[in-house]
Design a protein around this motif. Sequence first.
Motif, PDB file in Angstrom:
ATOM      1  N   THR A  68       0.822  -1.216   0.000  1.00  0.00           N
ATOM      2  CA  THR A  68       0.000   0.000   0.000  1.00  0.00           C
ATOM      3  C   THR A  68       0.854   1.263   0.000  1.00  0.00           C
ATOM      4  O   THR A  68       0.369   2.323  -0.367  1.00  0.00           O
ATOM      5  N   ARG A  90      -1.264  11.698   0.474  1.00  0.00           N
ATOM      6  CA  ARG A  90      -0.834  10.345   0.093  1.00  0.00           C
ATOM      7  C   ARG A  90       0.493  10.364  -0.669  1.00  0.00           C
ATOM      8  O   ARG A  90       1.234   9.387  -0.671  1.00  0.00           O
ATOM      9  N   ASP A 120      -5.057   2.118   6.014  1.00  0.00           N
ATOM     10  CA  ASP A 120      -4.332   1.343   5.002  1.00  0.00           C
ATOM     11  C   ASP A 120      -4.301  -0.095   5.512  1.00  0.00           C
ATOM     12  O   ASP A 120      -3.617  -0.384   6.514  1.00  0.00           O
ATOM     13  N   VAL A 177      -6.561   1.723   0.955  1.00  0.00           N
ATOM     14  CA  VAL A 177      -5.596   2.779   1.286  1.00  0.00           C
ATOM     15  C   VAL A 177      -6.367   4.056   1.594  1.00  0.00           C
ATOM     16  O   VAL A 177      -7.240   4.461   0.814  1.00  0.00           O
TER      17      VAL A 177
END
Lengths: 496, 496
Positions: free
Chosen positions: A141, A215, A402, A442
Motif C-alpha cells: 500500500t 498520500r 491502510d 488505502v
Amino acid sequence: MDDTLPQSDMNPADLTGPSHLSCDILIHGAHLFTMQGSGVGYLADGAVAVRGTRIMGVGPTADLRARFEPAEIIDASHCAVLPGLIDAHMHTPLAIFRGVAQDVSQWMQLGLAAFNQHLTSSAAMAGSQLNVLEALKAGTTTFGDYARPFPGWAEFYLQVGVRARLAATINALPPGGMAGWQVGDLYPLDNEAGCRSLDAAIRFTRHWQGAGDGRISLMLGPQAPDMLTRDQLREVKRLAQMEGLMIHMHVAQGDREISQMTQRYGMRTPEFLRQLGYLDQQLLAVHLTEASEQEAELIAQSGTRMVLCSGSIGIIDGIVPPAHAFREAGGPVALGSDQACGNNCSNIFNEMKLTALFNKIRFRDPTVMPAWEVLRMATIEGAEAIGLGDQIGSLRVGKQADLIVVDLRALNLSPVITDPVRNIVPNLVYAASGREVKTVMVAGRLLVRNGQVLTADENAIRSEAQVQATALAKRVAADPIHRGLALMQAMKKGQL
Amino acid sequence: MDDTLPQSDMNPADLTGPSHLSCDILIHGAHLFTMQGSGVGYLADGAVAVRGTRIMGVGPTADLRARFEPAEIIDASHCAVLPGLIDAHMHTPLAIFRGVAQDVSQWMQLGLAAFNQHLTSSAAMAGSQLNVLEALKAGTTTFGDYARPFPGWAEFYLQVGVRARLAATINALPPGGMAGWQVGDLYPLDNEAGCRSLDAAIRFTRHWQGAGDGRISLMLGPQAPDMLTRDQLREVKRLAQMEGLMIHMHVAQGDREISQMTQRYGMRTPEFLRQLGYLDQQLLAVHLTEASEQEAELIAQSGTRMVLCSGSIGIIDGIVPPAHAFREAGGPVALGSDQACGNNCSNIFNEMKLTALFNKIRFRDPTVMPAWEVLRMATIEGAEAIGLGDQIGSLRVGKQADLIVVDLRALNLSPVITDPVRNIVPNLVYAASGREVKTVMVAGRLLVRNGQVLTADENAIRSEAQVQATALAKRVAADPIHRGLALMQAMKKGQL
C-alpha cells in the motif's frame, strides 16, 4: 512510542457521542493483526471501523458492531486483516525489462546498462504502472519509489490511490550513464549535470509534496555517495534540513561503490558519510550491502534508518546485508523490492520470507529473524523507518486506514490453528505468495476487491508494457552494445 | 544420455503413417521449454501432441498442426509449457499441522513431536490430500511422498491422477516416537518394532508397485541411518537389491543424527553408509544437511542421488546443504519441499527460487546455480535422480505426457522479452509463485484446467483438513506435553 493494545481501542471523543457512530466501512470477523504493542497485536474475531481516510475503531467484532453503524460491511471471516505492506525502496520503471540480467557478475554494467540506455519516458511509465499494480495486488500500500521523474509518474499514483513516498534521483553522472565504463575505473562526475539533476529534483519535490491529501510525499534522492560530487552532497543535506525532508540514498551498495569511494576520498562510505554529517535520522540508507557488522551498528546508532532489499541483493550480489546487526543496534529496518530487473518481482510477502530465511542462513540459526519480526519490518517498523510511523504501519484509532485482507482458506495457508500455538503469522511469512490478498484499502478507499484492481485497467497496462518492452528490446538488439551483455553466452548455450 | 534437440522430434514410425496422425490433445503456440539437450531446450511457438498417456510429437506449431489431427486443441499463446515439476521428497500428512514449529531450535523434538504424537490416520489423510492439491495447483506432477502408510494414502494419488513415487517409512523407534527424549541422549532402538515396520512396508510396497498404469511406483524408505538397527539396514539393502527398488533415506539430516551415529558407531554417517555398502545408485539420499563438501563429493562419486530441500532446511536449520558440490562431482540433484510443518508450503517454484538464491549466498557469487540449472533440477535432472529419467522430466516423443502450462501474462511475469536475451526462465524461477500455472497434465490426462483441480473436490478437502486440524490441536492442547513446545513463549509474548 506508546503503542499498547487495549481490548477495544476507542477515541475519548467517542464516549460522549451517540450510542451508534456512523462509519463508512466495518471490516469484521477477522484474525486481526493490529501490529500494536511489541509483537503482532493479535485479536481473534476482530474488527476495524473506517470513516473517511482514517481508522475510527479497532476491537472485538461484538464491540464494534455495537458501537458503529456502518454504510458497508466487509465480512473477513477466515481471513487475516493486517496493515498494508510497505515497500520502502523500488525503482518501478525498471520493471519494463524484468528478468534480463540474472545470474551474472557486474549486474549494473554487464546486465542492466545496455537496457537502461534505451529506456524512454513511455517505457518508464509503462514499466512503472505494471510494477505498481503487481505490488498492489500482493498487498503493498506504500511505495517508496525512486526514479528520475518522467511524465505521469506521480499522476499514476494519484489515480490508483496508493500511498507513495517518492524520491527523484539526483546524480552527477555524465549523459549516457554507466554504459561502457570499465569496471574499476574511477567514474567521471559531471558537475553541471549534477546541478541540473538537483534543480529538477527540487522542482519535482516541491510540486508534489503533500498531493492527494498527503498520500504523495517526497524525500530527496541523491543516488549514492559515489555518484554525486562532495559539494552536491553537502547541498542536498542543506536543502533537506531547510525543507524538513528525509534523504533516501543507496549506501555501500556494492564493491564497485566502495572502490570508487576509496579511490576518490581515501575512505569507505560509512566514514565518508559520517564526516559529511549525513548519519542522522534524516537518512534512509538503502542496502548497506558492503557494510561490515560494525559499520552497520555505527550507522544504526547515529539514528539513520535502513532499507533491506533481500531478494534483489541476493540475486545481484549473493549477499545478505547486515540488517540483523543494524536492528540489534536499535535501528529500524524497512523492506524493499528494489527493481524487477534485479529481483524479478515486487512482492513484500516474498521479501519477508527471503529476509527471514537469508538471515537464518547468515547466522546458521533458525531462531534469527522470526516471522513476527519480518512482519513488523513490513508494517510498523517499516513505517517508522520511512518516517511515517505516526500515520501508517499499525491498525489503531486515528491512523490512516491502510489495510489488507488475506484469505486464509487458500490451500497453502490452510488449516488455521490457533491453540496451543497459532500458525497464521508463520504461514503468512513462509507460505503466502501474495496472491491470497483479496482486498486492499488505502486511506479508507478500496483499491482491490476480490483480487481485482478497481482503480486502473490491468489488461490495458499489461498490454502497453508488452508493447513498450518489445520496442525497447528491439532498440537494444540493434545497438552493438548488446554484444557485451553477460547473458549473451547463456542465450548461445540454450540456457534461457 | 542422448537428449539432443531436433527441430521436429518425430517417431520413426510416424514417417510411414498417414499424412495426418490422430492425437488426443495438441497444445500449441507456446514458449516451449522441452528440457532436451543440456540447457532448457527452448522452442518459440512450439507444440506438443499427446495420445493416450504419451507424447507423440514435439516441435514447431506449424509442423505439428500439419502432421496431427487432434481431438482437442489447447491454445498456449502467451504461455510457457514445460515438463511437470518433480517434488522428490515430501511428507504430505504433516501438512495437517502446517506452520506450528517455525523459528525454533530443535525443531523435531521441541516443535514437531507433540503434534506428531497426536496424528491420527484421518488427520494424516486430510493433511495429505490438502498438500497434494496445493502442490498440484502449483505445477507438481510427480510426488516423492514418504510416510508410514495410512488408509487412503495411495488411493488418493490414484484418484487425483498425479504420479507418485512412494516410500513407506521403516524405523525401529519405540512406540511413542521421539517425544520426551532429551537432546543428545542415544535413542533406544526397538528391534521388534523395526521388524514390524519393515514387514508392513514390504507388504505395502508389493501391493502398490506399478498401480495406476505405472503412475504409482515405490521405493524402500528406511527413515534414517540412526533410526534403524544396523542389521535392519542390511536387510533393507538386501531386499532393495532382490526386488530392484531404490532406497529413499534421510542422510546426515542434522547434528542430532551425526551425534547419534558417532555415539553408536564411532563414525559419521557417510563413512558408516560406505562401510555398509549403501552408497551406490540405488540410494536417493535426502538432505545431507550436515555433510561437508568433501563428504558430498564422495557420496556423489559413488553414484548416489540427492534430494535438496532448500526451504525446509533453511527454516529448520538455517543451513544450505552441499548440493552444489554434489552436482559438481557429477551427482544428480532433485528438489523437495519436505513438509509443511517445517517449510510451510509445497511448491517447487518456491524451491527453485530458494535453491538458486541460497546457493548464491553460500558462495557469495550471483553466478552460482543460475535459473536454468534449478529448472533442470525441478524437471529432467530431478527425474534422473529419482530413477524416472527415461519416463518423465523432459518433453520428448515417447515419454509420459506430464506437463504444465504457465500463464506469462501474469503481471509478475510480464513483459516477455525474447531478444537479445530471453527473460522467461529467470522470471519463472525468481518471480513466479506457482499461481500462474493454468493447466496441468499427467500421463495425458488434464488434472487442472484454468487453475481449477478437475479430479478432486478442493473445498471439501480444505474443510475436512480444517476439521481434522482443529481436533488434533485440541488433543495437543489437552496434553501437558504442549507446555514444552518452543513456541509457547512466543504465544505468551504476543508474537504469533
